[in-house]
Design a protein around this motif. Structure first.
Motif, short mmCIF file in Angstrom:
data_model
loop_
_atom_site.label_atom_id
_atom_site.label_comp_id
_atom_site.label_asym_id
_atom_site.label_seq_id
_atom_site.Cartn_x
_atom_site.Cartn_y
_atom_site.Cartn_z
N ALA A 132 -5.53 1.11 -3.01
CA ALA A 132 -4.69 0.27 -2.14
C ALA A 132 -3.22 0.45 -2.49
N LEU A 133 -2.37 0.44 -1.47
CA LEU A 133 -0.93 0.55 -1.70
C LEU A 133 -0.33 -0.79 -2.08
N GLY A 134 -0.94 -1.87 -1.65
CA GLY A 134 -0.41 -3.20 -1.93
C GLY A 134 -1.38 -4.25 -1.45
N ALA A 135 -1.01 -5.50 -1.69
CA ALA A 135 -1.90 -6.61 -1.34
C ALA A 135 -1.12 -7.70 -0.61
N LEU A 136 -1.78 -8.26 0.38
CA LEU A 136 -1.30 -9.49 1.02
C LEU A 136 -2.15 -10.61 0.43
N VAL A 137 -1.51 -11.51 -0.32
CA VAL A 137 -2.23 -12.59 -0.99
C VAL A 137 -2.05 -13.87 -0.19
N ALA A 169 -2.83 3.83 5.29
CA ALA A 169 -2.59 3.03 4.10
C ALA A 169 -3.70 2.00 3.95
N LYS A 170 -4.20 1.88 2.74
CA LYS A 170 -5.21 0.87 2.43
C LYS A 170 -4.49 -0.37 1.92
N ILE A 171 -4.77 -1.51 2.53
CA ILE A 171 -4.14 -2.77 2.16
C ILE A 171 -5.23 -3.75 1.74
N LEU A 172 -5.05 -4.35 0.58
CA LEU A 172 -5.98 -5.38 0.11
C LEU A 172 -5.53 -6.74 0.61
N VAL A 173 -6.44 -7.49 1.20
CA VAL A 173 -6.16 -8.87 1.61
C VAL A 173 -6.91 -9.76 0.61
N ALA A 174 -6.15 -10.44 -0.24
CA ALA A 174 -6.74 -11.22 -1.32
C ALA A 174 -6.36 -12.69 -1.18
N GLY A 175 -6.95 -13.50 -2.01
CA GLY A 175 -6.65 -14.93 -1.98
C GLY A 175 -7.83 -15.73 -2.47
N HIS A 176 -7.61 -16.99 -2.77
CA HIS A 176 -8.69 -17.83 -3.26
C HIS A 176 -9.70 -18.11 -2.16
N PHE A 177 -10.82 -18.70 -2.55
CA PHE A 177 -11.88 -19.06 -1.62
C PHE A 177 -11.33 -19.98 -0.52
N GLY A 178 -11.58 -19.63 0.73
CA GLY A 178 -11.14 -20.46 1.85
C GLY A 178 -9.69 -20.31 2.23
N GLY A 210 -10.57 -7.08 3.07
CA GLY A 210 -10.53 -8.47 2.63
C GLY A 210 -11.51 -8.68 1.49
N ALA A 211 -11.01 -9.19 0.37
CA ALA A 211 -11.84 -9.37 -0.82
C ALA A 211 -12.33 -10.81 -0.93
N PRO A 212 -13.53 -11.01 -1.47
CA PRO A 212 -13.99 -12.39 -1.71
C PRO A 212 -13.11 -13.06 -2.76
N GLY A 213 -13.00 -14.39 -2.68
CA GLY A 213 -12.06 -15.08 -3.54
C GLY A 213 -12.63 -15.81 -4.74
N GLN A 214 -13.96 -15.94 -4.82
CA GLN A 214 -14.54 -16.66 -5.95
C GLN A 214 -14.45 -15.84 -7.23
#
Length: 200
Positions: free
Chosen positions: A110-115, A22-31, A92-96
């Motif tokens: 991706a199946l889902g994201a952890l934000v 499973a592909k999981i996206l890890v997202a979120g704002h910068f820092g 893990g994606a960049p947040g800017q």
């Protein structure tokens, strides 16, 4: 369907080739702690595109975070075996905002994201949540417990982030393997509730 017990070993298992992945996206704002979480959990040497911030980013990127001297410019990548037959690939994606097209590309498949979010910078989470929703990804929000960050009641967090009742909201410490793993398990369990049971 329930999630099996978590694999006990932190050593990178030898993949047989018949595992579910499973592909999981890890997202979120910068820092928000995305790189820290991926590096903490990965059972292989993680791929990282951290670069030192320079004056070229002044006025574009947030630079007032204490002890924050680098930024992800493409992605972080790690691999984690949740069970003997379930392997997660963490992106893990960049947040800017200027890197949102990269996040959109990383979300493909991706199946889902952890934000991840920081209560000191909640307003910066809103565009990330909107983008993840626009991409149609189910997600879990994990409040990263930074030292000295204000503690906000769950109901208030749900209100300000406008979270649907079924969207999981958890806390984690991205520096701690068990805590980060638990946040991922909540996401995977949430994804399983959205997957219909196979017909017998």
């Amino acid at each position: 369907m329930s999630l099996p017990a978590f694999a006990a070993s932190d050593a990178p298992p030898i993949l047989r080739g018949d595992e579910r992945t499973a592909k999981i996206l890890v997202a979120g704002h910068f820092g928000a702690g995305k790189t820290t979480l991926v590096h903490c959990l990965s059972q292989i040497a993680p791929v990282s595109t951290e670069e030192v911030m320079t004056t070229a980013g002044a006025g574009i990127d947030t630079t007032d975070l204490p002890n924050k001297a680098t930024t992800t410019v493409a992605m972080d990548f790690g691999r984690l075996s949740l069970t003997d037959d379930l392997v997660l690939y963490l992106f893990g994606a960049p947040g800017q905002p200027r890197f949102y097209p990269v996040l959109q590309d990383l979300a493909v498949g991706a199946l889902g994201a952890l934000v991840l979010a920081d209560t000191r910078r909640l307003a910066e989470t809103y565009p990330i949540l909107q983008l993840v929703e626009d991409l149609g990804l189910p997600y879990t929000v994990a409040i990263n417990l930074f030292d000295g960050a204000p503690v906000v009641p769950e109901q208030r967090l749900r209100e300000v982030m406008d979270l649907a009742p079924e969207t999981p909201l958890v806390t984690c410490d991205a520096r701690d393997k068990a805590s980060s793993r638990d946040a991922l398990i909540v996401l995977i369990s949430h994804l399983l509730t959205l997957t219909p049971e196979p017909s017998q």
